[in-house]
Design an enzyme around this catalytic site. Sequence first.
Site, PDB file in Angstrom:
ATOM      1  N   GLY A  14       0.822  -1.214   0.000  1.00 13.81           N
ATOM      2  CA  GLY A  14       0.000   0.000   0.000  1.00 13.81           C
ATOM      3  C   GLY A  14       0.851   1.257   0.000  1.00 13.81           C
ATOM      4  N   ALA A  17       2.894   2.840  -5.226  1.00 17.73           N
ATOM      5  CA  ALA A  17       2.637   1.914  -6.340  1.00 17.73           C
ATOM      6  C   ALA A  17       1.337   1.150  -6.125  1.00 17.73           C
ATOM      7  CB  ALA A  17       3.812   0.949  -6.497  1.00 17.73           C
ATOM      8  N   SER A  40       0.920  -3.554   5.222  1.00 20.80           N
ATOM      9  CA  SER A  40       1.307  -3.750   6.614  1.00 20.80           C
ATOM     10  C   SER A  40       1.885  -2.450   7.185  1.00 20.80           C
ATOM     11  CB  SER A  40       2.357  -4.860   6.684  1.00 20.80           C
ATOM     12  OG  SER A  40       3.091  -4.741   7.877  1.00 20.80           O
ATOM     13  N   VAL A  48       9.156   8.451   0.383  1.00 21.48           N
ATOM     14  CA  VAL A  48       9.700   9.563  -0.388  1.00 21.48           C
ATOM     15  C   VAL A  48       9.041   9.480  -1.775  1.00 21.48           C
ATOM     16  CG1 VAL A  48      11.887  10.108   0.711  1.00 21.48           C
ATOM     17  CG2 VAL A  48      11.717   8.118  -0.756  1.00 21.48           C
ATOM     18  N   ALA A  51       8.483  14.337  -6.317  1.00 20.95           N
ATOM     19  CA  ALA A  51       8.517  15.078  -7.578  1.00 20.95           C
ATOM     20  C   ALA A  51       8.020  14.180  -8.705  1.00 20.95           C
ATOM     21  CB  ALA A  51       9.942  15.547  -7.872  1.00 20.95           C
ATOM     22  N   LYS A  79       5.308  22.180 -10.655  1.00 20.58           N
ATOM     23  CA  LYS A  79       6.700  21.944 -11.059  1.00 20.58           C
ATOM     24  C   LYS A  79       6.825  22.163 -12.562  1.00 20.58           C
ATOM     25  CE  LYS A  79      10.050  18.239 -11.699  1.00 20.58           C
ATOM     26  NZ  LYS A  79      10.329  16.807 -11.607  1.00 20.58           N
ATOM     27  N   LEU A 335       8.692  -0.148  -6.935  1.00 19.28           N
ATOM     28  CA  LEU A 335      10.088  -0.450  -6.592  1.00 19.28           C
ATOM     29  C   LEU A 335      10.397  -1.940  -6.717  1.00 19.28           C
ATOM     30  CD1 LEU A 335      10.417   1.927  -3.499  1.00 19.28           C
ATOM     31  CD2 LEU A 335      11.308   2.301  -5.813  1.00 19.28           C
ATOM     32  N   ILE A 348       7.571   7.351 -10.295  1.00 19.30           N
ATOM     33  CA  ILE A 348       6.105   7.398 -10.310  1.00 19.30           C
ATOM     34  C   ILE A 348       5.612   7.276 -11.752  1.00 19.30           C
ATOM     35  CG2 ILE A 348       4.138   8.941  -9.860  1.00 19.30           C
ATOM     36  CD1 ILE A 348       5.629   9.761  -7.250  1.00 19.30           C
ATOM     37  N   GLY A 437       9.153   8.705 -24.043  1.00 16.29           N
ATOM     38  CA  GLY A 437      10.050   8.989 -22.912  1.00 16.29           C
ATOM     39  C   GLY A 437      10.589  10.411 -23.020  1.00 16.29           C
TER      40      GLY A 437
HETATM   41  C1  LIG Z   1      15.515   8.452  -2.042  1.00 20.26           C
HETATM   42  C2  LIG Z   1      14.356   8.276  -2.945  1.00 20.26           C
HETATM   43  C3  LIG Z   1      13.751   9.394  -3.531  1.00 20.26           C
HETATM   44  C4  LIG Z   1      12.690   9.235  -4.417  1.00 20.26           C
HETATM   45  N1  LIG Z   1      12.157  10.325  -5.026  1.00 20.26           N
HETATM   46  C5  LIG Z   1      11.233  10.146  -6.001  1.00 20.26           C
HETATM   47  C6  LIG Z   1      10.712  11.240  -6.719  1.00 20.26           C
HETATM   48  O1  LIG Z   1      11.016  12.399  -6.450  1.00 20.26           O
HETATM   49  N2  LIG Z   1       9.826  10.989  -7.702  1.00 20.26           N
HETATM   50  C7  LIG Z   1       9.421   9.731  -8.020  1.00 20.26           C
HETATM   51  O2  LIG Z   1       8.662   9.550  -8.974  1.00 20.26           O
HETATM   52  N3  LIG Z   1       9.858   8.687  -7.309  1.00 20.26           N
HETATM   53  C8  LIG Z   1      10.747   8.857  -6.327  1.00 20.26           C
HETATM   54  N4  LIG Z   1      11.187   7.787  -5.620  1.00 20.26           N
HETATM   55  C9  LIG Z   1      10.580   6.494  -5.840  1.00 20.26           C
HETATM   56  C10 LIG Z   1       9.244   6.409  -5.111  1.00 20.26           C
HETATM   57  O3  LIG Z   1       9.436   6.668  -3.740  1.00 20.26           O
HETATM   58  C11 LIG Z   1       8.637   5.034  -5.292  1.00 20.26           C
HETATM   59  O4  LIG Z   1       8.577   4.721  -6.644  1.00 20.26           O
HETATM   60  C12 LIG Z   1       7.237   4.988  -4.761  1.00 20.26           C
HETATM   61  O5  LIG Z   1       7.201   5.423  -3.442  1.00 20.26           O
HETATM   62  C13 LIG Z   1       6.660   3.606  -4.867  1.00 20.26           C
HETATM   63  O6  LIG Z   1       7.124   2.763  -3.857  1.00 20.26           O
HETATM   64  P1  LIG Z   1       6.415   1.356  -3.712  1.00 20.26           P
HETATM   65  O7  LIG Z   1       4.966   1.581  -3.472  1.00 20.26           O
HETATM   66  O8  LIG Z   1       6.815   0.514  -4.860  1.00 20.26           O
HETATM   67  O9  LIG Z   1       7.112   0.731  -2.422  1.00 20.26           O
HETATM   68  P2  LIG Z   1       6.938   1.063  -0.854  1.00 20.26           P
HETATM   69  O10 LIG Z   1       6.640   2.474  -0.614  1.00 20.26           O
HETATM   70  O11 LIG Z   1       8.134   0.461  -0.202  1.00 20.26           O
HETATM   71  O12 LIG Z   1       5.659   0.230  -0.421  1.00 20.26           O
HETATM   72  C14 LIG Z   1       5.713  -1.165  -0.188  1.00 20.26           C
HETATM   73  C15 LIG Z   1       4.416  -1.632   0.423  1.00 20.26           C
HETATM   74  O13 LIG Z   1       4.462  -3.043   0.529  1.00 20.26           O
HETATM   75  C16 LIG Z   1       4.016  -3.429   1.809  1.00 20.26           C
HETATM   76  N5  LIG Z   1       4.619  -4.703   2.172  1.00 20.26           N
HETATM   77  C17 LIG Z   1       5.892  -5.115   1.952  1.00 20.26           C
HETATM   78  N6  LIG Z   1       6.078  -6.354   2.471  1.00 20.26           N
HETATM   79  C18 LIG Z   1       4.895  -6.723   3.003  1.00 20.26           C
HETATM   80  C19 LIG Z   1       4.447  -7.883   3.699  1.00 20.26           C
HETATM   81  N7  LIG Z   1       5.257  -8.909   3.952  1.00 20.26           N
HETATM   82  N8  LIG Z   1       3.158  -7.912   4.109  1.00 20.26           N
HETATM   83  C20 LIG Z   1       2.314  -6.886   3.893  1.00 20.26           C
HETATM   84  N9  LIG Z   1       2.685  -5.767   3.242  1.00 20.26           N
HETATM   85  C21 LIG Z   1       3.963  -5.688   2.817  1.00 20.26           C
HETATM   86  C22 LIG Z   1       4.463  -2.288   2.708  1.00 20.26           C
HETATM   87  O14 LIG Z   1       3.719  -2.264   3.897  1.00 20.26           O
HETATM   88  C23 LIG Z   1       4.151  -1.085   1.818  1.00 20.26           C
HETATM   89  O15 LIG Z   1       2.781  -0.764   1.957  1.00 20.26           O
HETATM   90  C24 LIG Z   1      12.202   7.932  -4.694  1.00 20.26           C
HETATM   91  C25 LIG Z   1      12.770   6.832  -4.067  1.00 20.26           C
HETATM   92  C26 LIG Z   1      13.834   6.982  -3.204  1.00 20.26           C
HETATM   93  C27 LIG Z   1      14.436   5.778  -2.557  1.00 20.26           C
END
Ligand SMILES: Cc1cc2nc3c(=O)[nH]c(=O)nc-3n(C[C@H](O)[C@H](O)[C@H](O)COP(=O)(O)OP(=O)(O)OC[C@H]3O[C@@H](n4cnc5c(N)ncnc54)[C@H](O)[C@@H]3O)c2cc1C
Length: 501
Positions: A14, A17, A40, A48, A51, A79, A335, A348, A437
């Site tokens: 959650g 993504a 979770s 984070v 942008a 932006k 990610l 994003i 792109g």
């Molecule tokens: C330093 C940094 C800066 C960034 N800046 C930008 C930016 O400016 N612009 C941009 O487009 N992107 C940016 N990003 C990328 C952006 O943060 C991610 O693409 C975005 O937050 C998506 O993350 P996610 O949802 O894939 O993963 P996460 O945010 O890690 O979410 C993972 C989810 O999975 C759940 N989960 C994992 N394991 C389990 C389990 N066993 N049981 C239940 N739930 C579980 C967690 O609870 C969480 O809800 C940045 C990333 C980093 C590291």
Amino acid sequence: MPDQAIRTIVIVGGGTAGWMTAVPLALKLPKTCEVVLVESAEIGTVGVGEATLPTIRHFNLALGIAEADFVRKTQACFKLGIEFKDWGHVGNRFFHGFGDFGPAIENRPAYMYWLRLSRVFKDMPSYEQWSMATMMARSNRFMPPQDELPSVTDAYSYAYHFDAGLYAAYLRDYAVARGVKRIEGMIENVEQHPGTGFITAVKLRDGRRVEGDLFVDCSGFRGLMIEGVYQAGYDDWSAMLPCNSALAVPCAKAAPLTPYTTSTARAAGWTWRIPLQHRTGNGHVYCDGYTSDDEAARVLLEGLDGEALGEPRQLRFTTGRRRKSWVKNCVAIGLSSGFLEPLESTSINFIENAVGWLLQYFPDRACRPELADEFNRLVAQRYEYVRDFIVLHYKLTDRTDSEFWRYCATMPIPDTLKHQIETFRETGRVVVYDKEGFNVPSMVSLLMGLGVVPRRDDPLIEAMNFDHLLGHLASRREAMAQVVKAMPGHAQYIARHCAAP
Ligand SMILES: Cc1cc2nc3c(=O)[nH]c(=O)nc-3n(C[C@H](O)[C@H](O)[C@H](O)COP(=O)(O)OP(=O)(O)OC[C@H]3O[C@@H](n4cnc5c(N)ncnc54)[C@H](O)[C@@H]3O)c2cc1C
């Protein structure tokens, strides 16, 4: 034919993504298909990602999200692009704006005329003065493009800076109101069909089982299913993108409210500055092989323009992409499918693309491998072209003031990128592999901003009347300057239309 339609989709995760996937699926799929999301609080999200790129507006629009409501509730700002400081060499400053350097002339991009004329007329103003986004950013003004403006002055676009936590919460409420079932719980096991290897259910620590036909892995860097179950593999790109760590810290907001991201090159990486309505987001992306975490924190904190609102948060990553994002009935988005450092705010955007492709190639319960192959091909291609664009920022450096920059200047780069650089250097033409792109104006902003001056001009421009061209470009520039001058300030626009309560 038996009914093979997918009945339940389980999204694992959650973060941004997970919720960005849940909303379009809930809206676009038939109501007979249930969308369940498991997250979770114990694990939390990366939190984070503040942008974005202009495509986020189309994404939001397609979901029926009203801009003013979204901006208010996520403390967002507008932006127009990114200001790069000290990239290429210390003291260098250039802008990568969203939009072109004015419309094409005789089917040739306007920047090519500027290149030719600037060799003849030595006092030509900088090419950036023909970019609306840049001129608006430089004077801290903002207004969305208006259709009725002449094309010379409407050739810009915009994106948002927002609070990542509030954005995920906004989408969560939006998704739940549209029928997405949210389950809070820690997944401990993933069950597979013994014959097909398809995932059949995820099992939570408290014993609950969540069954599904299609599983979307949005579990973040860990890739709970795509790697944990299917070992899809990972292409590690650290050799050309050596940064592997980040520290993030918000600080008190400081005037003026700039409508752009600032990216400042540092001895072992770069720092970002992202203004929001209620605070400023800051971070330092660096390679821990070239600096210590303590030194990186010092550089970050010293560069803040307001009081730090907490301790810097550490994040580690390996730049690269999952070899396959779709395996059997599991599709990785976010990610879990790969990561490129946030230099051009692309993560994003990758999520937007992946959700779009998932809907385009949406399977039935058989999950034909041809669909997965096509999805994987598109994801791989997009990742590789964006990777090249990010590598370009580092490779074209003249900095020799640290080991990190000396490495970047000499590191090997992909042939695709070599071809782009050499074609521009020799002929002034831009090679674009992926029209969806980063396009010609983005490449021009980076190549010229980093100091590449093409050796030759376009021979067809030679035949034109230079005085006439000069007058034409001057009147364009004047028209742009007039329109920018009449625009409200960025802070003023927000106060009038979409201020957070
Ligand atoms: C330093 C940094 C800066 C960034 N800046 C930008 C930016 O400016 N612009 C941009 O487009 N992107 C940016 N990003 C990328 C952006 O943060 C991610 O693409 C975005 O937050 C998506 O993350 P996610 O949802 O894939 O993963 P996460 O945010 O890690 O979410 C993972 C989810 O999975 C759940 N989960 C994992 N394991 C389990 C389990 N066993 N049981 C239940 N739930 C579980 C967690 O609870 C969480 O809800 C940045 C990333 C980093 C590291």
